[in-house]
Write an enzyme that holds these catalytic residues in place. Structure first.
Site, PDB file in Angstrom:
ATOM      1  N   HIS A 157      26.996  -7.282 -27.497  1.00  0.00           N
ATOM      2  CA  HIS A 157      27.536  -7.910 -26.911  1.00  0.00           C
ATOM      3  C   HIS A 157      27.268  -9.788 -27.675  1.00  0.00           C
ATOM      4  O   HIS A 157      27.992 -10.135 -27.972  1.00  0.00           O
ATOM      5  CB  HIS A 157      27.176  -8.099 -25.602  1.00  0.00           C
ATOM      6  N   GLU A 158      25.958 -10.188 -27.642  1.00  0.00           N
ATOM      7  CA  GLU A 158      25.781 -10.924 -27.923  1.00  0.00           C
ATOM      8  C   GLU A 158      25.210 -11.840 -29.733  1.00  0.00           C
ATOM      9  O   GLU A 158      25.788 -13.014 -30.266  1.00  0.00           O
ATOM     10  CB  GLU A 158      24.083 -11.556 -27.707  1.00  0.00           C
ATOM     11  N   HIS A 198      28.695 -12.834 -30.111  1.00  0.00           N
ATOM     12  CA  HIS A 198      28.645 -13.805 -30.561  1.00  0.00           C
ATOM     13  C   HIS A 198      28.009 -15.029 -31.325  1.00  0.00           C
ATOM     14  O   HIS A 198      28.833 -15.773 -32.339  1.00  0.00           O
ATOM     15  CB  HIS A 198      28.138 -14.958 -29.392  1.00  0.00           C
TER      16      HIS A 198
END
Length: 245
Positions: free
Chosen positions: A125-126, A129
């Site tokens: 997920h990160e 980003h």
């Protein structure tokens, strides 16, 4: 407010959005709770960190999604150094991880993310980003940018069609709708967590505005991963199609 008479540069309030959830980002030392000391001794925080770091290392060695994201970041000129770009820290229990754009660093909340599976999900997920910040000059101060990267991360790593299927009507169009709703809800929660100045209505309006474009952007994984499927392995095997080694 900073004392400007001392000559120090005042910090823009916007730069600190979300940092209250990560006390070690503010320079506060991690402290074990009283019950942790009673049950496990004073070294519980250190034990959590060691376990977290082992899970991170294991994911970089064995997780198809994490290895794919690593390859994509490296191909984009943003190779990850585990010692520099990944940090296991004690966080507010409201969050399990985060991406610090100021330091270009991923935080794994060692007191919340205790399993390899959870660490894998947070890392992927990160890392999305981080990928968006690397490839698209992402600005977390821009609400449109923030909403888009949260939509992409939820779409590619958090929500699954299996989850949607178990929530009711299993028709194809109903599953699609529930999956999109899951992505919107996850993105909404993430936006509100780091932007306390934004109302729910404002966040929803921005998410709706950018949703279609960002929901259909599957780079660099290339597919929405279904739970309990071979999608992760397939995505990793197909990485060379996109120039990722």
């Amino acid at each position: 407010m900073a004392d400007q008479s001392s000559g120090s540069t005042p910090v823009d309030k916007e730069d600190n959005w979300g940092y209250d959830l990560y006390p070690e980002r503010r320079g506060e030392a991690a402290q074990a709770k009283w019950w942790q000391v009673a049950l496990f001794g004073a070294g519980q925080v250190k034990t959590e960190k060691i376990s977290c770091e082992r899970n991170v290392y294991n994911c970089f060695q064995n997780s198809p999604l994490v290895k794919l994201m690593y390859s994509a970041l490296k191909a984009s000129g943003c190779e990850i150094d585990l010692r520099r770009h990944i940090a296991c820290e004690v966080c507010d229990v409201k969050v399990s991880g985060g991406y610090d754009p100021r330091l270009n660093q991923i935080v794994i909340c060692q007191n919340v993310a205790r399993s390899k599976g959870m660490v894998q999900g947070i890392l992927t997920h990160e890392m999305i980003h981080m990928f968006d910040a690397c490839r698209h000059e992402l600005s977390f101060k821009d609400l449109n940018h923030l909403a888009c990267t949260e939509i992409r991360a939820a779409n590619l790593t958090h929500c699954s069609f299996f989850s949607a299927m178990t929530q009711g009507d299993a028709s194809f169009f109903r599953i699609q709708k529930q999956h999109a709703e899951c992505v919107k809800n996850k993105a909404l929660g993430s936006v509100l967590a780091v932007r306390p100045d934004v109302t729910k209505e404002e966040a929803l309006a921005v998410i709706d505005k950018v949703f279609l474009k960002c929901y259909n952007d599957l780079e660099p994984i290339g597919r929405r991963v279904r739970r309990n499927s071979a999608d992760m392995i397939r995505a990793y095997q197909e990485r060379t199609n996109y120039g990722y080694e």
